[in-house]
Design an enzyme around this catalytic site. Structure first.
Site, PDB file in Angstrom:
ATOM      1  N   MET A   1       0.352   5.291   0.375  1.00 47.37           N
ATOM      2  CA  MET A   1      -0.619   6.319   0.775  1.00 47.37           C
ATOM      3  C   MET A   1       0.082   7.662   0.892  1.00 47.37           C
ATOM      4  SD  MET A   1      -2.734   4.293   3.744  1.00 47.37           S
ATOM      5  CE  MET A   1      -3.043   2.528   3.643  1.00 47.37           C
TER       6      MET A   1
ATOM      7  N   HIS B   1      -0.788  -1.193  -4.545  1.00 47.43           N
ATOM      8  CA  HIS B   1      -2.075  -0.513  -4.376  1.00 47.43           C
ATOM      9  C   HIS B   1      -1.818   0.962  -4.105  1.00 47.43           C
ATOM     10  CE1 HIS B   1      -6.075  -0.268  -1.884  1.00 47.43           C
ATOM     11  NE2 HIS B   1      -6.089   0.504  -2.955  1.00 47.43           N
TER      12      HIS B   1
ATOM     13  N   ASP C   1       0.833  -1.206   0.000  1.00 46.46           N
ATOM     14  CA  ASP C   1       0.000   0.000   0.000  1.00 46.46           C
ATOM     15  C   ASP C   1       0.864   1.250   0.000  1.00 46.46           C
ATOM     16  OD1 ASP C   1      -2.718  -1.067   0.217  1.00 46.46           O
ATOM     17  OD2 ASP C   1      -2.065  -1.820   2.166  1.00 46.46           O
TER      18      ASP C   1
ATOM     19  N   ASP D   1     -10.059  -6.234  -0.254  1.00 47.50           N
ATOM     20  CA  ASP D   1      -9.114  -5.643   0.692  1.00 47.50           C
ATOM     21  C   ASP D   1      -9.908  -4.957   1.795  1.00 47.50           C
ATOM     22  OD1 ASP D   1      -7.027  -4.431   2.014  1.00 47.50           O
ATOM     23  OD2 ASP D   1      -6.352  -3.212   0.324  1.00 47.50           O
TER      24      ASP D   1
END
Length: 223
Positions: A37, A66, A35, A177
């Site tokens: 972010m 992601h 991930d 997810d």
């Protein structure tokens, strides 16, 4: 469609990440879910492109990247060594030109994924299906681990699978997810998901080892 598991690396012990990747390799996971972010698209900051490239140098396990960031296409030049086994997933709302961004992902050599937040209707991607390899259904609002599944997203998985099949896109995979617990994973599989992002409620659950948790999750989703 074959079930696959994708351990969430934001839940790993970052002080022992290399050791834990070795365990995940040994148990035979399909992907490593990473991930990214930016504290803008979601209210959190997590892993970085440097982390992705470091992991790639340590393992041959495909990466499931992601991107929970605004304007993800501006970062694509930072991803080194992508191949057709990797996934790069963007959010529908994250860029003004979604179709063009999906094409850019494929030019990098990776499979193109698009993520749907709990409040993003399935219909938003109907005109993008020819450019998509994976749809990631967020079963929690993105940004933090440890949340509870939003019940309506389970039916969303089923509706999405029906839409894809009826449109002739039976090869598009559905990834899930968010609170993919052992209990929820079984339901998600029954609804039509086949890629499972495992975090603190399954693969990185402290009640058992990572290896045992992976084996349990595999069994539950009919690996």
């Amino acid at each position: 469609m074959k079930s696959k598991i994708s351990p969430s690396m934001m839940c790993t012990d970052l002080m022992n990440v290399e050791e834990e990747i070795s365990v995940l390799e040994e148990v035979g996971v399909d992907y490593l879910h990473i991930d990214i972010m930016d504290n803008h698209f979601v209210p959190n900051i997590t892993l970085s492109t440097d982390f992705i490239n470091a992991v790639r140098n340590k393992t041959s396990v495909p990466l499931d990247i992601h991107l929970m960031i605004n304007n993800p296409e501006k970062t694509f030049h930072l991803y080194k060594g992508c191949n057709k086994q990797d996934i790069i997933c963007i959010h529908y709302e994250a860029t003004k030109h979604v179709q063009r961004t999906l094409v850019m992902i494929k030019k990098l050599g990776a499979r193109a994924g698009i993520a749907l937040n709990p409040g993003t209707p399935i219909c938003m991607i109907e005109d993008l299906l020819s450019d998509i390899d994976i749809v990631l259904v967020m079963t929690v609002n993105p940004g933090f681990a440890g949340q509870k599944v939003i019940p309506s997203t389970l039916d969303k998985i089923e509706r999405l699978r029906k839409l894809l099949d009826q449109a002739g896109y039976t090869d598009i995979e559905i990834e899930v997810d968010g609170n993919v617990s052992f209990e929820n994973a079984k339901i998600m599989r029954e609804k039509g998901a086949n890629i499972f992002v495992g975090g603190t409620s399954s693969i990185f659950n402290k009640d058992a080892s990572i290896s045992d948790n992976c084996k349990r999750l595999k069994k539950i989703v009919g690996y």
